[in-house]
Design a protein around this motif. Structure first.
Motif, PDB file in Angstrom:
ATOM      1  N   LEU A  81       0.830  -1.201   0.000  1.00 33.38           N
ATOM      2  CA  LEU A  81       0.000   0.000   0.000  1.00 33.38           C
ATOM      3  C   LEU A  81       0.866   1.253   0.000  1.00 33.38           C
ATOM      4  CD1 LEU A  81      -2.784  -0.979   2.570  1.00 33.38           C
ATOM      5  CD2 LEU A  81      -2.728  -1.351   0.099  1.00 33.38           C
ATOM      6  N   THR A  82       0.938   1.914  -1.164  1.00 29.92           N
ATOM      7  CA  THR A  82       1.687   3.157  -1.319  1.00 29.92           C
ATOM      8  C   THR A  82       0.946   4.048  -2.310  1.00 29.92           C
ATOM      9  OG1 THR A  82       3.037   2.673  -3.286  1.00 29.92           O
ATOM     10  CG2 THR A  82       3.796   1.746  -1.169  1.00 29.92           C
ATOM     11  N   PRO A  83       1.363   5.307  -2.452  1.00 30.52           N
ATOM     12  CA  PRO A  83       0.738   6.168  -3.471  1.00 30.52           C
ATOM     13  C   PRO A  83       1.001   5.719  -4.903  1.00 30.52           C
ATOM     14  CG  PRO A  83       1.826   7.493  -1.788  1.00 30.52           C
ATOM     15  CD  PRO A  83       2.257   6.077  -1.568  1.00 30.52           C
ATOM     16  N   ARG A  84       1.886   4.746  -5.095  1.00 24.51           N
ATOM     17  CA  ARG A  84       2.161   4.227  -6.432  1.00 24.51           C
ATOM     18  C   ARG A  84       1.261   3.056  -6.814  1.00 24.51           C
ATOM     19  NH1 ARG A  84       6.699   6.403  -8.483  1.00 24.51           N
ATOM     20  NH2 ARG A  84       7.997   7.541  -7.002  1.00 24.51           N
ATOM     21  N   LEU A  85       0.374   2.656  -5.888  1.00 14.69           N
ATOM     22  CA  LEU A  85      -0.449   1.471  -6.120  1.00 14.69           C
ATOM     23  C   LEU A  85      -1.714   1.809  -6.881  1.00 14.69           C
ATOM     24  CD1 LEU A  85      -0.986  -1.555  -5.670  1.00 14.69           C
ATOM     25  CD2 LEU A  85      -2.186  -0.914  -3.563  1.00 14.69           C
ATOM     26  N   ASN A  86      -1.868   1.165  -8.032  1.00 15.39           N
ATOM     27  CA  ASN A  86      -3.087   1.198  -8.831  1.00 15.39           C
ATOM     28  C   ASN A  86      -3.818  -0.110  -8.529  1.00 15.39           C
ATOM     29  OD1 ASN A  86      -4.651   0.273 -11.199  1.00 15.39           O
ATOM     30  ND2 ASN A  86      -3.944   2.123 -12.222  1.00 15.39           N
ATOM     31  N   ALA A  87      -4.868  -0.018  -7.691  1.00  8.71           N
ATOM     32  CA  ALA A  87      -5.519  -1.195  -7.123  1.00  8.71           C
ATOM     33  C   ALA A  87      -6.821  -1.489  -7.859  1.00  8.71           C
ATOM     34  CB  ALA A  87      -5.778  -0.992  -5.634  1.00  8.71           C
ATOM     35  N   GLY A  88      -6.754  -2.401  -8.819  1.00  7.58           N
ATOM     36  CA  GLY A  88      -7.932  -2.718  -9.607  1.00  7.58           C
ATOM     37  C   GLY A  88      -9.013  -3.410  -8.802  1.00  7.58           C
ATOM     38  N   HIS A  89     -10.238  -2.959  -8.977  1.00  7.41           N
ATOM     39  CA  HIS A  89     -11.479  -3.546  -8.460  1.00  7.41           C
ATOM     40  C   HIS A  89     -11.852  -3.060  -7.061  1.00  7.41           C
ATOM     41  CE1 HIS A  89     -11.829  -5.948 -12.022  1.00  7.41           C
ATOM     42  NE2 HIS A  89     -10.587  -6.376 -11.837  1.00  7.41           N
ATOM     43  N   CYS A  90     -11.207  -3.561  -6.024  1.00 10.31           N
ATOM     44  CA  CYS A  90     -11.566  -3.165  -4.647  1.00 10.31           C
ATOM     45  C   CYS A  90     -13.081  -3.264  -4.436  1.00 10.31           C
ATOM     46  CB  CYS A  90     -11.070  -1.751  -4.335  1.00 10.31           C
ATOM     47  SG  CYS A  90      -9.278  -1.622  -4.283  1.00 10.31           S
ATOM     48  N   VAL A  91     -13.637  -4.394  -4.835  1.00  8.48           N
ATOM     49  CA  VAL A  91     -15.077  -4.608  -4.719  1.00  8.48           C
ATOM     50  C   VAL A  91     -15.459  -4.938  -3.275  1.00  8.48           C
ATOM     51  CG1 VAL A  91     -17.024  -6.019  -5.479  1.00  8.48           C
ATOM     52  CG2 VAL A  91     -15.238  -5.380  -7.115  1.00  8.48           C
ATOM     53  N   HIS A  92     -14.771  -5.897  -2.712  1.00  9.81           N
ATOM     54  CA  HIS A  92     -15.140  -6.390  -1.377  1.00  9.81           C
ATOM     55  C   HIS A  92     -14.164  -5.832  -0.342  1.00  9.81           C
ATOM     56  CE1 HIS A  92     -18.156  -8.879  -3.233  1.00  9.81           C
ATOM     57  NE2 HIS A  92     -17.244  -9.194  -4.136  1.00  9.81           N
ATOM     58  N   VAL A  93     -14.267  -4.536  -0.116  1.00 10.62           N
ATOM     59  CA  VAL A  93     -13.458  -3.853   0.888  1.00 10.62           C
ATOM     60  C   VAL A  93     -14.372  -3.380   2.008  1.00 10.62           C
ATOM     61  CG1 VAL A  93     -11.526  -3.164  -0.578  1.00 10.62           C
ATOM     62  CG2 VAL A  93     -13.576  -1.740  -0.502  1.00 10.62           C
ATOM     63  N   ASP A  94     -13.931  -3.557   3.241  1.00 10.11           N
ATOM     64  CA  ASP A  94     -14.717  -3.092   4.374  1.00 10.11           C
ATOM     65  C   ASP A  94     -14.169  -1.754   4.868  1.00 10.11           C
ATOM     66  OD1 ASP A  94     -12.427  -3.669   5.885  1.00 10.11           O
ATOM     67  OD2 ASP A  94     -13.217  -5.568   6.626  1.00 10.11           O
ATOM     68  N   GLU A  95     -14.721  -1.258   5.956  1.00  8.48           N
ATOM     69  CA  GLU A  95     -14.337   0.060   6.456  1.00  8.48           C
ATOM     70  C   GLU A  95     -12.843   0.134   6.770  1.00  8.48           C
ATOM     71  OE1 GLU A  95     -15.582   3.175  10.059  1.00  8.48           O
ATOM     72  OE2 GLU A  95     -16.717   1.328   9.729  1.00  8.48           O
ATOM     73  N   ARG A  96     -12.291  -0.940   7.368  1.00  7.05           N
ATOM     74  CA  ARG A  96     -10.869  -0.944   7.693  1.00  7.05           C
ATOM     75  C   ARG A  96     -10.008  -0.951   6.439  1.00  7.05           C
ATOM     76  NH1 ARG A  96      -6.688   0.881  10.321  1.00  7.05           N
ATOM     77  NH2 ARG A  96      -5.062  -0.660  10.723  1.00  7.05           N
ATOM     78  N   ASP A  97     -10.390  -1.738   5.434  1.00  9.73           N
ATOM     79  CA  ASP A  97      -9.648  -1.761   4.174  1.00  9.73           C
ATOM     80  C   ASP A  97      -9.621  -0.369   3.549  1.00  9.73           C
ATOM     81  OD1 ASP A  97      -9.291  -4.574   4.323  1.00  9.73           O
ATOM     82  OD2 ASP A  97     -11.257  -4.883   3.393  1.00  9.73           O
ATOM     83  N   ILE A  98     -10.757   0.301   3.560  1.00  4.83           N
ATOM     84  CA  ILE A  98     -10.847   1.637   2.969  1.00  4.83           C
ATOM     85  C   ILE A  98      -9.956   2.613   3.728  1.00  4.83           C
ATOM     86  CG2 ILE A  98     -12.400   3.588   2.576  1.00  4.83           C
ATOM     87  CD1 ILE A  98     -14.616   1.520   1.989  1.00  4.83           C
ATOM     88  N   GLU A  99      -9.955   2.516   5.047  1.00  3.46           N
ATOM     89  CA  GLU A  99      -9.090   3.382   5.854  1.00  3.46           C
ATOM     90  C   GLU A  99      -7.620   3.182   5.487  1.00  3.46           C
ATOM     91  OE1 GLU A  99      -9.853   2.404   9.877  1.00  3.46           O
ATOM     92  OE2 GLU A  99     -11.778   3.472   9.998  1.00  3.46           O
ATOM     93  N   LEU A 100      -7.221   1.934   5.309  1.00  7.40           N
ATOM     94  CA  LEU A 100      -5.828   1.651   4.986  1.00  7.40           C
ATOM     95  C   LEU A 100      -5.464   2.154   3.592  1.00  7.40           C
ATOM     96  CD1 LEU A 100      -5.553  -1.955   6.466  1.00  7.40           C
ATOM     97  CD2 LEU A 100      -4.489   0.123   7.370  1.00  7.40           C
ATOM     98  N   LEU A 101      -6.354   1.966   2.632  1.00 10.69           N
ATOM     99  CA  LEU A 101      -6.106   2.486   1.284  1.00 10.69           C
ATOM    100  C   LEU A 101      -5.969   4.006   1.299  1.00 10.69           C
ATOM    101  CD1 LEU A 101      -8.634   0.286  -0.713  1.00 10.69           C
ATOM    102  CD2 LEU A 101      -6.157   0.253  -1.034  1.00 10.69           C
ATOM    103  N   ALA A 102      -6.861   4.668   2.033  1.00 12.31           N
ATOM    104  CA  ALA A 102      -6.840   6.127   2.088  1.00 12.31           C
ATOM    105  C   ALA A 102      -5.582   6.634   2.783  1.00 12.31           C
ATOM    106  CB  ALA A 102      -8.091   6.641   2.800  1.00 12.31           C
ATOM    107  N   ALA A 103      -5.201   6.001   3.887  1.00 15.75           N
ATOM    108  CA  ALA A 103      -4.010   6.428   4.616  1.00 15.75           C
ATOM    109  C   ALA A 103      -2.758   6.298   3.759  1.00 15.75           C
ATOM    110  CB  ALA A 103      -3.862   5.611   5.896  1.00 15.75           C
ATOM    111  N   ALA A 104      -2.747   5.289   2.882  1.00 10.82           N
ATOM    112  CA  ALA A 104      -1.586   5.061   2.023  1.00 10.82           C
ATOM    113  C   ALA A 104      -1.583   5.955   0.788  1.00 10.82           C
ATOM    114  CB  ALA A 104      -1.551   3.599   1.589  1.00 10.82           C
ATOM    115  N   GLY A 105      -2.714   6.582   0.463  1.00 10.23           N
ATOM    116  CA  GLY A 105      -2.799   7.362  -0.762  1.00 10.23           C
ATOM    117  C   GLY A 105      -2.844   6.507  -2.007  1.00 10.23           C
ATOM    118  N   ALA A 106      -3.311   5.254  -1.855  1.00 10.47           N
ATOM    119  CA  ALA A 106      -3.411   4.347  -2.992  1.00 10.47           C
ATOM    120  C   ALA A 106      -4.585   4.744  -3.886  1.00 10.47           C
ATOM    121  CB  ALA A 106      -3.582   2.907  -2.506  1.00 10.47           C
ATOM    122  N   HIS A 107      -4.642   4.141  -5.073  1.00 10.80           N
ATOM    123  CA  HIS A 107      -5.634   4.530  -6.084  1.00 10.80           C
ATOM    124  C   HIS A 107      -6.525   3.341  -6.465  1.00 10.80           C
ATOM    125  CE1 HIS A 107      -3.507   8.329  -6.744  1.00 10.80           C
ATOM    126  NE2 HIS A 107      -2.400   7.618  -6.636  1.00 10.80           N
TER     127      HIS A 107
END
Length: 450
Positions: free
Chosen positions: A260-286
């Motif tokens: 998880l970094t700002p360089r990550l292009n994360a395809g789909h992210c369909v089944h993400v929960d609140e914690r997953d979303i928090e981690l993606l946002a904190a990392a600046g991932a896409h």
């Protein structure tokens, strides 16, 4: 003197104020926008070698396809994609039948070139190819297709060192060599090239922790991106949870695997929960939302409104098959409204941002493309709205276009200031020849239509 002036246009700038300039103009020189504003100002101060009178037509940034597989032109409309099974049966058809049937450099070149032509005709000016050819030769053929088509973007080299869930994928027996080849490709590109090379560790279940950590390290060192598939299906997430007690995203974070970094292009992210979303946002991932294929394969619907509220800059991708960002935007809108039973949960302006600005950011190109602003690359499209599907015109123009336009309304496309399509005619390659070549390839594939 500027090289080109596009005058008397309705500019949908997607700039910081989301300005729409009803009688606007852009001046272009050396591949960049040198002026964007009212026609009375820009045309008065910038002479040009050529002027295009847009006649009031909408002009907007080109679309960015932030998650795509070029080879998928071979299964456009196929029943195993849309009607006959889930992601796993689809992958086995791809890995078992389609990819092995396209072996030569020339065949891979044309299979890559046709969807790039299709994208230009639908108003895309930038795309990523999550490249599925199992060797570096296929990456080379794809880069050449990008260069010849005029498209901007990145070719992401597939990397995998395991296939425990039996998808039939080609596992690289020498992953160290594959990484070395990918680094050599990256180092062979110039900083000003339209086409870059990225890392593509296919998915968590196909890559060891060591591989995920190494591509993340190398991406930082080489200043490129990492594209992967994350949380696409319940089967993927549930199996991972059964084995580790956590989702893939949360598990990587807990164990210190630095994906998880700002360089990550994360395809789909369909089944993400609140914690997953928090981690993606904190990392600046896409995260990249692919509503059409997620729907077609029955994978589910990504919680896009939740991700946007968390500050994530969600992009849009076509993923597989036919390429029309207007279709993707409408599908994204309508599925969210249906699922939430709320017509306000996602709006047209938001998905237009996802298709332009957020897509540019997911491609690590936010400073160069995604909006019409002085200094940015001149990647833009001119629409023909004098068609039955876009008549009569009404406002606001962004909502109107998102719900009513199609790729067939794209009249002219510029990439890097170069006209690559004008009046629906591709200027870079022989469109008819490319289609004929790919049909010949398709006809040789076992059990393929035609």
């Amino acid at each position: 003197m500027a090289e080109l002036l596009i005058d008397h246009a309705t500019l949908i700038t997607m700039n910081s104020s989301r300005a729409v300039i009803e009688d606007g103009a852009v001046a272009i020189d050396a591949g960049r926008l040198v002026a964007v504003g009212p026609s009375s100002e820009v045309a008065a101060t910038h002479r040009a070698a050529r002027t295009i009178d847009a006649g009031g037509a909408p002009v907007l940034p080109g679309f960015v396809n932030a998650h795509f597989h070029l080879y998928s032109v071979l299964h456009k409309g196929a029943s195993f994609m849309w009607d006959d099974g889930d992601l796993w049966s689809f992958l086995r058809a791809v890995y078992g039948t389609l990819l092995p049937a396209v072996e030569s450099w020339e065949d891979r070149y044309y299979v890559s070139l046709l969807p790039l032509v299709e994208m230009v005709k639908a108003g895309f000016t930038c795309t990523i190819d999550l490249n599925e050819w199992p060797d570096v030769d296929g990456v080379d053929a794809t880069i050449k297709a990008f260069e010849d088509s005029g498209m901007r973007g990145a070719v992401a080299r597939s990397l995998m060192d395991s296939d425990p869930w039996d998808t039939g994928a080609t596992v690289q027996p020498d992953i160290g060599r594959a990484l070395k080849e990918t680094v050599e490709l990256i180092e062979g590109r110039r900083a000003d090239d339209r086409v870059g090379v990225w890392f593509y560790p296919v998915a968590p279940h196909q890559c060891s922790d060591e591989l995920m950590a190494e591509v993340t390290r190398l991406a930082q060192a080489k200043d490129v991106g990492v594209a992967t598939h994350l949380h696409e299906t319940t089967a993927q997430v549930d199996r991972w949870k059964a084995e580790t007690g956590r989702s893939p995203i949360a598990d990587y974070q807990a164990r210190g695997v630095p994906l998880l970094t700002p360089r990550l292009n994360a395809g789909h992210c369909v089944h993400v929960d609140e914690r997953d979303i928090e981690l993606l946002a904190a990392a600046g991932a896409h995260p990249v939302h692919n509503p059409m294929t997620n729907g077609g394969l029955g994978s589910g619907l990504a919680p896009v409104p939740d991700m946007l509220r968390a500050g994530l800059r969600v992009a849009l991708g076509v993923d597989d098959g036919a390429t029309d960002m207007f279709d993707v935007m409408r599908t994204a809108l309508l599925l969210q409204k249906t699922a939430h039973r709320d017509a306000t949960v996602l709006k047209a302006d938001a998905v237009l941002e996802m298709a332009t600005l957020h897509g540019a950011e997911a491609m690590l190109l936010g400073d160069d493309v995604g909006s019409l602003e002085p200094g940015k690359r001149a990647d833009l499209i001119v629409l023909d709205v004098k068609q039955p599907n876009t008549s009569p015109l009404s406002g606001p123009i962004t909502t109107f276009l998102t719900y009513c336009a199609t790729g067939a309304n794209v009249d002219t496309v510029l990439i890097d200031g170069r006209i690559v399509m004008e009046k629906r005619r591709i200027q870079t390659v022989d469109e008819a020849e490319v289609m004929a070549k790919v049909q010949e390839i398709m006809d040789r594939i076992p059990d393929s239509p035609g």
